[in-house]
Design a protein around this motif. Structure first.
Motif, PDB file in Angstrom:
ATOM      1  N   ALA A  54       0.811  -1.218   0.000  1.00  0.00           N
ATOM      2  CA  ALA A  54       0.000   0.000   0.000  1.00  0.00           C
ATOM      3  C   ALA A  54       0.845   1.270   0.000  1.00  0.00           C
ATOM      4  N   GLY A  55       2.166   1.138  -0.100  1.00  0.00           N
ATOM      5  CA  GLY A  55       3.043   2.299  -0.126  1.00  0.00           C
ATOM      6  C   GLY A  55       3.354   2.881   1.222  1.00  0.00           C
ATOM      7  N   MET A  56       3.153   2.097   2.282  1.00  0.00           N
ATOM      8  CA  MET A  56       3.438   2.575   3.639  1.00  0.00           C
ATOM      9  C   MET A  56       4.573   1.752   4.248  1.00  0.00           C
ATOM     10  N   THR A  57       5.707   1.794   3.577  1.00  0.00           N
ATOM     11  CA  THR A  57       6.872   1.037   4.058  1.00  0.00           C
ATOM     12  C   THR A  57       7.294   1.492   5.444  1.00  0.00           C
ATOM     13  N   TRP A  58       7.137   2.784   5.721  1.00  0.00           N
ATOM     14  CA  TRP A  58       7.500   3.313   7.036  1.00  0.00           C
ATOM     15  C   TRP A  58       6.708   2.624   8.144  1.00  0.00           C
ATOM     16  N   LEU A  59       5.417   2.322   7.863  1.00  0.00           N
ATOM     17  CA  LEU A  59       4.577   1.673   8.870  1.00  0.00           C
ATOM     18  C   LEU A  59       5.028   0.226   9.096  1.00  0.00           C
ATOM     19  N   ALA A  60       5.412  -0.454   8.014  1.00  0.00           N
ATOM     20  CA  ALA A  60       5.930  -1.814   8.153  1.00  0.00           C
ATOM     21  C   ALA A  60       7.218  -1.818   8.980  1.00  0.00           C
ATOM     22  N   LEU A  61       8.077  -0.807   8.783  1.00  0.00           N
ATOM     23  CA  LEU A  61       9.318  -0.712   9.561  1.00  0.00           C
ATOM     24  C   LEU A  61       9.029  -0.463  11.036  1.00  0.00           C
ATOM     25  N   VAL A  62       8.054   0.395  11.302  1.00  0.00           N
ATOM     26  CA  VAL A  62       7.656   0.635  12.695  1.00  0.00           C
ATOM     27  C   VAL A  62       7.154  -0.667  13.321  1.00  0.00           C
ATOM     28  N   GLY A  63       6.393  -1.440  12.539  1.00  0.00           N
ATOM     29  CA  GLY A  63       5.909  -2.722  13.033  1.00  0.00           C
ATOM     30  C   GLY A  63       7.034  -3.696  13.314  1.00  0.00           C
ATOM     31  N   LEU A  64       8.035  -3.744  12.432  1.00  0.00           N
ATOM     32  CA  LEU A  64       9.180  -4.631  12.642  1.00  0.00           C
ATOM     33  C   LEU A  64       9.965  -4.243  13.898  1.00  0.00           C
ATOM     34  N   ILE A  65      10.163  -2.939  14.077  1.00  0.00           N
ATOM     35  CA  ILE A  65      10.879  -2.475  15.272  1.00  0.00           C
ATOM     36  C   ILE A  65      10.110  -2.838  16.538  1.00  0.00           C
ATOM     37  N   ASN A  66       8.795  -2.666  16.492  1.00  0.00           N
ATOM     38  CA  ASN A  66       7.983  -3.015  17.659  1.00  0.00           C
ATOM     39  C   ASN A  66       8.000  -4.506  17.928  1.00  0.00           C
ATOM     40  N   SER A  67       8.033  -5.311  16.865  1.00  0.00           N
ATOM     41  CA  SER A  67       8.130  -6.762  17.049  1.00  0.00           C
ATOM     42  C   SER A  67       9.437  -7.124  17.746  1.00  0.00           C
ATOM     43  N   ALA A  68      10.507  -6.426  17.385  1.00  0.00           N
ATOM     44  CA  ALA A  68      11.797  -6.663  18.052  1.00  0.00           C
ATOM     45  C   ALA A  68      11.721  -6.286  19.527  1.00  0.00           C
ATOM     46  N   PHE A  69      11.046  -5.155  19.824  1.00  0.00           N
ATOM     47  CA  PHE A  69      10.867  -4.767  21.225  1.00  0.00           C
ATOM     48  C   PHE A  69      10.117  -5.851  22.000  1.00  0.00           C
ATOM     49  N   SER A  70       9.061  -6.385  21.371  1.00  0.00           N
ATOM     50  CA  SER A  70       8.210  -7.334  22.076  1.00  0.00           C
ATOM     51  C   SER A  70       8.946  -8.622  22.424  1.00  0.00           C
ATOM     52  N   VAL A  71       9.920  -8.997  21.590  1.00  0.00           N
ATOM     53  CA  VAL A  71      10.686 -10.220  21.880  1.00  0.00           C
ATOM     54  C   VAL A  71      11.338 -10.127  23.252  1.00  0.00           C
ATOM     55  N   ALA A  72      11.715  -8.916  23.666  1.00  0.00           N
ATOM     56  CA  ALA A  72      12.431  -8.737  24.935  1.00  0.00           C
ATOM     57  C   ALA A  72      11.621  -9.246  26.114  1.00  0.00           C
ATOM     58  N   TYR A  73      10.339  -8.835  26.223  1.00  0.00           N
ATOM     59  CA  TYR A  73       9.593  -9.259  27.410  1.00  0.00           C
ATOM     60  C   TYR A  73       9.067 -10.688  27.279  1.00  0.00           C
ATOM     61  N   TYR A  74       8.860 -11.175  26.060  1.00  0.00           N
ATOM     62  CA  TYR A  74       8.483 -12.582  25.919  1.00  0.00           C
ATOM     63  C   TYR A  74       9.648 -13.497  26.304  1.00  0.00           C
ATOM     64  N   ILE A  75      10.847 -13.168  25.818  1.00  0.00           N
ATOM     65  CA  ILE A  75      12.028 -13.957  26.162  1.00  0.00           C
ATOM     66  C   ILE A  75      12.370 -13.806  27.640  1.00  0.00           C
ATOM     67  N   TRP A  76      12.066 -12.660  28.209  1.00  0.00           N
ATOM     68  CA  TRP A  76      12.292 -12.438  29.643  1.00  0.00           C
ATOM     69  C   TRP A  76      11.491 -13.449  30.466  1.00  0.00           C
TER      70      TRP A  76
END
Length: 471
Positions: A390-412
């Motif tokens: 849809a031409g919103m690559t920036w939003l996909a990148l924000v989602g990827l960064i947030n997914s990386a953040f979420s790994v921290a508390y799940y792995i914790w």
């Protein structure tokens, strides 16, 4: 009229309605109540499986298509497994059959909600799904559950009131509540835009999207974890599907004006959810704020509504979410019941105390984090791919960064369970049938793994729905 799908809903609702009556008259045991409820689930699932695709129900108030059949079956399985865990945890409570009955009625409302094609039927279905949960939140009837119940009731009333105001504005413009009629007759008018904003706001309350997320963590922590599993997993997935129908079937032209707003809300919702989850010490609140973040991931697909892949993203994330979030809260419920584990420190060494349960919990956490080959990974792939298309690559990148953040508390959480020394010496409860509880959780884990490998069912259904709405 599609008799099979309607009969499935009626059987589920009537089983839930009469279970407390049977209990009051005959004083049946909790195990007999669970057996009766299970029979209702099995029969309803069989009828949903036999339902016709493309058939209307009650003069176009509801529809039975591939979406209702697939998501309906997944919701039934998730609710059935939830019922078994709830029964196991609350078996000794004298009101356990009333709780199971409310769960059945709420699930019937969820089935109606995913099939609604009219704003009147949508509101009725949403209230049928929500009303029993008000009682369920108060089940413990202590100070915390009463506070949670009051918050949940008033926020639920505010959500449906906001939505009804928006629907009334659309009716004033078109004279109809039916989605297909609205899609043809809506035109650019300030009332139409205001009505759409109010309807979206009502849904934002239901799915705990920013800035209407504040009630979620308090309610999920204050009520029984089994009830929280229903609220965060099953009812939210049904709300996602209902919102999808509203956007693509009723308000397609109007919704295009909100793509940037939806994208912004998606970015803020998942960021706020993940950052607040990182700051929590209680596992229930970590899972609660994780639920807020996942509402943001789903909103990414809604923001990409101009491409057909967005439909696949919404459907796949809803299908995965109904199992991974429901099951994660159910695991928390079992750990709380057996060991009294609430905080991260309490989870230290529980992988040694309960190895099978801990491994199942790890599977659900990995799926929530988006780790392959779990269904949560595939759903995020489709969601982010839709944003790129849809031409919103920036939003996909924000989602990827947030997914990386979420790994921290799940792995914790996983680290606490498997790599730390135990802090809890003795279980709070030592039920003799502990092995039984592994079965429903294992079923949900199997669904997540299968959906992560076998993409065909959800992808095919999403393609058919995309063609149906004009892609």
């Amino acid at each position: 009229m599609n008799v099979n799908f309607l009969a499935a809903i009626m059987i589920l609702a009537l089983t839930g309605a009469f279970l407390p009556v049977i209990n009051r008259i005959f004083r049946i045991s909790g195990i007999l109540g669970a057996i009766i409820a299970s029979a209702g689930y099995v029969l309803s699932g069989f009828l949903v499986l036999l339902s016709e695709k493309g058939g209307t129900i009650l003069s176009n108030f509801f529809v039975s298509d591939g979406v209702t059949q697939l998501l309906g079956l997944l919701i039934l399985v998730a609710s059935w497994m939830t019922m078994l865990v709830v029964y196991w945890v609350t078996e000794k409570d004298k009101f356990v059959n009333e709780l199971i009955g409310a769960l059945l009625i709420s699930t019937a409302g969820a089935l109606l909600l995913i099939s609604a094609t009219n704003f009147v039927s949508l509101v009725i279905a949403m209230e049928l799904m929500t009303m029993p949960t008000y009682l369920m939140v108060l089940f413990a009837f202590d100070e915390r559950s009463i506070e949670a119940g009051v918050k949940y009731f008033f926020n639920g009333a505010l959500a449906i009131g906001t939505m009804l105001f928006g629907i009334s504005l659309l009716y004033a413009v078109t004279g109809s509540f039916e989605f297909k009629v609205l899609a043809k007759e809506l035109f650019k008018d300030p009332l139409v835009l205001l009505g759409a904003v109010l309807i979206f706001a009502g849904f934002a309350f239901k799915i705990t999207a920013f800035p209407f997320h504040f009630w979620g963590p308090d309610v999920y922590e204050g009520t029984c974890p089994g009830v929280a599993a229903l609220l965060t997993g099953i009812t939210k997935s049904a709300a996602f599907i209902a919102l999808m129908r509203v956007i693509y079937e009723a308000l397609p032209a109007v919704s295009e004006n909100f793509t940037f707003i939806l994208a912004l809300l998606a970015a803020i919702t998942m960021t706020v959810g993940n950052l607040l989850a990182l700051a929590q010490k209680k596992v229930s609140r970590i899972l609660a704020y994780s639920s807020v973040a996942h509402a943001g991931y789903t909103l990414i697909a809604f923001a990409a509504l101009s491409v057909p892949l967005s439909v696949t993203g919404i459907l796949y994330h809803s299908a995965a979410y109904v199992f991974m979030k429901t099951a994660a809260f159910l695991c928390f419920a079992v750990f709380l019941f057996v060991w009294g584990a609430k905080t991260m420190d309490d989870y230290k060494g529980l992988g040694r105390r309960e190895p099978v349960l801990a491994v199942l919990f790890l599977i659900f956490l990995l799926s929530l984090a988006g780790v392959p080959p779990m269904a949560g990974f595939i759903s995020k792939v489709f969601v982010f791919a839709a944003a790129v298309d849809a031409g919103m690559t920036w939003l996909a990148l924000v989602g990827l960064i947030n997914s990386a953040f979420s790994v921290a508390y799940y792995i914790w959480i996983a680290k606490q369970m498997f790599l730390e020394e135990p802090t809890l010496e003795r279980p709070v409860n030592a039920p003799s049938n502990k092995k039984f509880i592994v079965v429903p959780l294992a079923v949900m884990a199997a669904f997540l793994i299968v959906l992560g490998i076998w993409l065909g069912p959800v992808v095919n259904v999403s393609h058919l729905f995309a063609l149906q709405v004009g892609f």
